[in-house]
Design an enzyme around this catalytic site. Structure first.
Site, PDB file in Angstrom:
ATOM      1  N   GLY A 178      42.177 -75.622  -7.470  1.00  0.00           N
ATOM      2  CA  GLY A 178      43.580 -75.988  -7.432  1.00  0.00           C
ATOM      3  C   GLY A 178      43.833 -77.465  -7.678  1.00  0.00           C
ATOM      4  O   GLY A 178      42.906 -78.286  -7.756  1.00  0.00           O
ATOM      5  N   HIS A 179      45.106 -77.804  -7.762  1.00  0.00           N
ATOM      6  CA  HIS A 179      45.505 -79.177  -8.080  1.00  0.00           C
ATOM      7  C   HIS A 179      45.049 -80.170  -7.008  1.00  0.00           C
ATOM      8  O   HIS A 179      45.006 -79.862  -5.823  1.00  0.00           O
ATOM      9  CB  HIS A 179      47.034 -79.262  -8.236  1.00  0.00           C
ATOM     10  CG  HIS A 179      47.804 -78.924  -6.988  1.00  0.00           C
ATOM     11  ND1 HIS A 179      48.245 -77.658  -6.729  1.00  0.00           N
ATOM     12  CD2 HIS A 179      48.190 -79.681  -5.950  1.00  0.00           C
ATOM     13  CE1 HIS A 179      48.887 -77.655  -5.571  1.00  0.00           C
ATOM     14  NE2 HIS A 179      48.860 -78.875  -5.070  1.00  0.00           N
ATOM     15  N   ASN A 180      44.665 -81.349  -7.469  1.00  0.00           N
ATOM     16  CA  ASN A 180      44.265 -82.475  -6.613  1.00  0.00           C
ATOM     17  C   ASN A 180      42.982 -82.225  -5.823  1.00  0.00           C
ATOM     18  O   ASN A 180      42.689 -82.962  -4.879  1.00  0.00           O
ATOM     19  CB  ASN A 180      45.388 -82.880  -5.663  1.00  0.00           C
ATOM     20  CG  ASN A 180      46.519 -83.591  -6.379  1.00  0.00           C
ATOM     21  OD1 ASN A 180      47.516 -82.962  -6.741  1.00  0.00           O
ATOM     22  ND2 ASN A 180      46.360 -84.881  -6.626  1.00  0.00           N
TER      23      ASN A 180
ATOM     24  N   SER B 270      44.264 -79.722  -3.098  1.00  0.00           N
ATOM     25  CA  SER B 270      43.858 -80.888  -2.315  1.00  0.00           C
ATOM     26  C   SER B 270      42.662 -80.627  -1.401  1.00  0.00           C
ATOM     27  O   SER B 270      42.534 -81.216  -0.331  1.00  0.00           O
ATOM     28  CB  SER B 270      45.032 -81.429  -1.498  1.00  0.00           C
ATOM     29  OG  SER B 270      46.098 -81.828  -2.339  1.00  0.00           O
TER      30      SER B 270
END
Length: 330
Positions: free
Chosen positions: A243-245, A263
């Protein structure tokens, strides 16, 4: 045809040879399927019982298991049969599909793109504005690389892969079929009137380090801001979601169907088993192992092995399961 003598293979593996053979070996196979011109392996005691029924021409075996077998099939005794197998698979690896070191006439390359020396770009590829392709990169047909992305030296990208804008791919990476790099992260919030969802725009990018390998149909989403980072030497299986970050340290492993929510931070050498799920904003410190099918809901200390759903330290979870079984007998 690729073929090697038993003596050549013995030398390559630095093995102790027990028994002789004049056979030329042309490949590798399972113990129960191998023929006289193939080599097989015993890396676990549970396979030793197959030795006497095997038709393999020679068997590579870990030294701690050699006492379990005896017979006419020559043995190559090594410290670790699995690592020896990896060496031999490289030795017998067929040539990759041929693609000329040039730009195929059916590829579309933006005039501002920079293409390195001896790079290969197959038919149907699209290379966007300001993309930089390093030396000896191989891009198989029908790959899309969008604007302002960079691809490091000797990286290999297989068909169907899409690399979105601003992505940075390191050197010596391998991206298998239909990998998605840099798609929007998954982010929505309820609208003020409570009647819909507001999309959270993601303006960051993805950075892959050197020597990263990503399996078919896996996704690495770009960051909301800043970067989603996959560190040097990480190996990602098929059908994995990052996922993002997220930030992965060096040499992490993620098996198929596992996923990281947004994250998540992994330290160096973290191993995530198949179908494991990691909650957002979680940190898994270096050397930790997450067993297959586990659900991690909080931070994990370095070197710990976590098991179950929700995941707890493996020793505690095994004791818990044992207690439950005892209750069932009463």
């Amino acid at each position: 045809m690729i073929n090697f003598s038993l003596e050549q293979i013995t030398t390559l593996l630095s093995a102790k040879q027990l028994g002789n053979s004049s056979q030329q070996f042309t490949g590798l196979n399972h113990l129960e399927k191998a023929t006289s011109d193939q080599i097989s392996f015993i890396g676990s005691s549970k396979y030793a019982k197959l030795y006497n029924s095997s038709n393999a021409g020679a068997i590579v075996i870990s030294e701690n298991l050699a006492h379990l077998v005896s017979g006419e099939i020559p043995l190559l005794v090594v410290s670790n049969a699995d690592l020896a197998m990896a060496k031999l698979l490289s030795l017998f690896e067929p040539d990759a599909p041929y693609i000329e070191a040039d730009i195929h006439p059916l590829a579309t390359v933006h005039h501002s793109a920079t293409i390195g020396k001896d790079a290969s770009i197959g038919a149907g590829c699209y290379i966007g504005a300001n993309v930089v392709i390093g030396d000896e990169v191989v891009i198989y047909p029908n790959v899309t690389i969008l604007d302002d992305s960079t691809i490091g030296t000797k990286t290999i990208i297989w068909p169907g892969t899409v690399i979105r804008e601003r992505s940075q791919i390191g050197a010596y990476c391998i991206l298998h079929n239909n990998v998605s790099i840099g798609a929007d992260g998954f982010g929505y919030r309820p609208s003020e009137d409570g009647r819909g969802l507001i999309k959270i725009v993601h303006i960051g990018n993805v950075i892959l380090g050197n020597g990263v390998e990503i399996g078919a149909n896996s996704c690495v989403d770009r960051a909301k801001f800043d970067s989603t980072i996959v560190g040097d030497g990480c190996k990602i299986d098929n059908l994995v979601q990052i996922g993002h970050n997220c930030i992965l340290g060096k040499c992490c492993i993620m098996a198929g169907h596992s996923g990281l929510a947004g994250s998540v931070t992994l330290g160096d050498g973290v191993i995530i088993g198949g179908s494991a799920s990691i909650k957002d904003h979680t940190t898994i410190h270096s050397g930790a192992v997450i067993a297959a099918g586990s659900g991690v809901m909080g931070d994990v200390a370095a070197g710990k092995t976590m098991l179950g759903y929700p995941a707890t330290e493996s020793r505690d979870k095994l004791r818990e399961w044992a207690a439950v079984r005892k209750l069932g007998r009463n």
